[in-house]
Design a protein around this motif. Structure first.
Motif, PDB file in Angstrom:
ATOM      1  N   PHE A  22       7.944 -11.067 -30.035  1.00  0.00           N
ATOM      2  CA  PHE A  22       7.456 -12.391 -30.381  1.00  0.00           C
ATOM      3  C   PHE A  22       7.817 -13.476 -29.366  1.00  0.00           C
ATOM      4  CE2 PHE A  22       8.212  -9.986 -34.288  1.00  0.00           C
ATOM      5  CZ  PHE A  22       6.941  -9.975 -34.818  1.00  0.00           C
ATOM      6  N   ARG A  23       8.858 -13.259 -28.583  1.00  0.00           N
ATOM      7  CA  ARG A  23       9.310 -14.290 -27.639  1.00  0.00           C
ATOM      8  C   ARG A  23       9.082 -13.925 -26.173  1.00  0.00           C
ATOM      9  NH1 ARG A  23      15.351 -15.424 -28.878  1.00  0.00           N
ATOM     10  NH2 ARG A  23      15.355 -13.166 -29.249  1.00  0.00           N
ATOM     11  N   GLY A  24       8.721 -12.691 -25.914  1.00  0.00           N
ATOM     12  CA  GLY A  24       8.537 -12.274 -24.529  1.00  0.00           C
ATOM     13  C   GLY A  24       9.853 -11.817 -23.925  1.00  0.00           C
ATOM     14  N   SER A  25      10.093 -12.157 -22.664  1.00  0.00           N
ATOM     15  CA  SER A  25      11.292 -11.715 -21.953  1.00  0.00           C
ATOM     16  C   SER A  25      12.491 -12.573 -22.360  1.00  0.00           C
ATOM     17  CB  SER A  25      11.056 -11.824 -20.442  1.00  0.00           C
ATOM     18  OG  SER A  25      12.159 -11.337 -19.724  1.00  0.00           O
ATOM     19  N   VAL A  26      13.534 -11.927 -22.892  1.00  0.00           N
ATOM     20  CA  VAL A  26      14.726 -12.641 -23.352  1.00  0.00           C
ATOM     21  C   VAL A  26      15.971 -12.000 -22.744  1.00  0.00           C
ATOM     22  CG1 VAL A  26      13.677 -13.377 -25.527  1.00  0.00           C
ATOM     23  CG2 VAL A  26      14.906 -11.199 -25.420  1.00  0.00           C
ATOM     24  N   VAL A  27      17.028 -12.799 -22.574  1.00  0.00           N
ATOM     25  CA  VAL A  27      18.281 -12.288 -22.042  1.00  0.00           C
ATOM     26  C   VAL A  27      18.986 -11.450 -23.101  1.00  0.00           C
ATOM     27  CG1 VAL A  27      20.557 -12.916 -21.164  1.00  0.00           C
ATOM     28  CG2 VAL A  27      18.557 -14.221 -20.450  1.00  0.00           C
ATOM     29  N   GLY A  48      18.870  -1.326 -23.216  1.00  0.00           N
ATOM     30  CA  GLY A  48      17.411  -1.339 -23.258  1.00  0.00           C
ATOM     31  C   GLY A  48      16.764  -2.400 -22.396  1.00  0.00           C
ATOM     32  N   CYS A  49      17.529  -3.010 -21.486  1.00  0.00           N
ATOM     33  CA  CYS A  49      16.952  -4.016 -20.593  1.00  0.00           C
ATOM     34  C   CYS A  49      15.964  -3.361 -19.639  1.00  0.00           C
ATOM     35  CB  CYS A  49      18.058  -4.717 -19.802  1.00  0.00           C
ATOM     36  SG  CYS A  49      19.154  -5.735 -20.824  1.00  0.00           S
ATOM     37  N   SER A  50      14.826  -4.007 -19.447  1.00  0.00           N
ATOM     38  CA  SER A  50      13.812  -3.466 -18.536  1.00  0.00           C
ATOM     39  C   SER A  50      13.953  -4.032 -17.129  1.00  0.00           C
ATOM     40  CB  SER A  50      12.411  -3.772 -19.067  1.00  0.00           C
ATOM     41  OG  SER A  50      12.240  -5.160 -19.266  1.00  0.00           O
ATOM     42  N   PRO A  76       7.493 -15.913 -21.178  1.00  0.00           N
ATOM     43  CA  PRO A  76       6.281 -15.099 -21.278  1.00  0.00           C
ATOM     44  C   PRO A  76       6.399 -13.763 -20.554  1.00  0.00           C
ATOM     45  CG  PRO A  76       5.727 -17.366 -20.799  1.00  0.00           C
ATOM     46  CD  PRO A  76       7.213 -17.253 -20.667  1.00  0.00           C
ATOM     47  N   SER A  77       5.829 -12.745 -21.161  1.00  0.00           N
ATOM     48  CA  SER A  77       5.784 -11.412 -20.568  1.00  0.00           C
ATOM     49  C   SER A  77       4.364 -10.896 -20.759  1.00  0.00           C
ATOM     50  CB  SER A  77       6.816 -10.503 -21.236  1.00  0.00           C
ATOM     51  OG  SER A  77       6.887  -9.254 -20.596  1.00  0.00           O
ATOM     52  N   ILE A  78       4.172  -9.592 -20.765  1.00  0.00           N
ATOM     53  CA  ILE A  78       2.834  -9.031 -20.967  1.00  0.00           C
ATOM     54  C   ILE A  78       2.458  -9.165 -22.437  1.00  0.00           C
ATOM     55  CG2 ILE A  78       1.432  -6.968 -20.759  1.00  0.00           C
ATOM     56  CD1 ILE A  78       3.196  -6.111 -18.472  1.00  0.00           C
TER      57      ILE A  78
END
Length: 235
Positions: A22-27, A48-50, A76-78
């Motif tokens: 829901f939030r995209g890329s998060v730390v 699980g960090c990409s 934002p991410s994909i």
């Protein structure tokens, strides 16, 4: 065996991102005083960090630069418009591998913007031992390292890469044109001082001994005395 070019007692920022639907890329992982960045990279990937970033925690503006960097990559991410969620694309060839890139500053700045010029010091396109390869990158002199999961590129990514390549070619052409400029020692030359954050008159002009291409004129800032640069040849 690669010679270890790191200074002793170095500390690093290590930040890992993962995709939230829901939030995209998060730390998802952050350590601001890492003495063993390769181990912390392994921890971030285990969570699980990409993607994981390693940056040298050095200099008066290091913390601010790190905050800006984290803010830039978070968000934002994909996005899948059908489900309304963010997602990670399929793994490249269906296998979990990593792309690892290391950079280090050249000690020079872009005359037009004052930004530090970095050079690629390490590259491992397909890594199955990311912690080991991050250590190799740091030993090679890299001050920042990026670790990312290898995904199959989308059509938008392919198009973006082609556009990036076109812009890089245009920038390279522009720099080569700037490099053909010639100046005389009596000329008034101005450049951007990255320390004072303003354009200044260059003093003590000399041709830089750096083997950079295009050629660079080096001078000093009259205010702080630090080096300033301009692309061109001094006659």
């Amino acid at each position: 065996m690669v010679k270890d070019l790191r200074k002793k007692d170095m500390r690093y920022f290590v930040v890992g991102w993962k995709t939230d639907p829901f939030r995209g890329s998060v730390v998802a992982f952050a350590k601001s005083d890492s003495a063993a960045p390769e181990i912390d990279v392994e921890k971030a990937l285990t969570l699980g960090c990409s993607s994981v970033s390693v940056r040298l925690a050095e200099g008066a503006d290091a913390e601010k630069e790190q905050r800006d960097y984290v803010r830039k990559l978070s968000g934002p991410s994909i996005y899948d418009s059908k489900t309304g969620r963010f997602f990670d694309p399929p793994l490249k060839d269906g296998v979990l591998t990593y792309n690892i890139i290391g950079w280090a500053p050249t000690g020079e700045v872009l005359p037009l913007t004052g930004r530090q010029i970095n050079q690629n010091t390490f590259s491992q396109g397909i890594s199955v031992t990311p912690a080991y390869d991050v250590e190799r990158a740091l030993r090679s002199g890299s001050t920042s390292v990026f670790v990312g999961v290898n995904y199959e590129p989308s059509e938008d990514e392919i198009s973006e890469r082609e556009e990036d390549k076109r812009r890089d070619e245009e920038d390279e052409k522009r720099f080569q044109e700037l490099g053909r400029r010639t100046f005389h020692r009596g000329d008034l030359l101005r450049s951007y001082c990255g320390y004072d954050k303003k354009e200044v008159e260059m003093k003590n002009l000399r041709q830089s001994k750096s083997k950079s291409d295009p050629p660079t004129i080096e001078g000093t800032c009259p205010s702080c005395g630090r080096p300033v640069y301009m692309i061109g040849t001094l006659e």
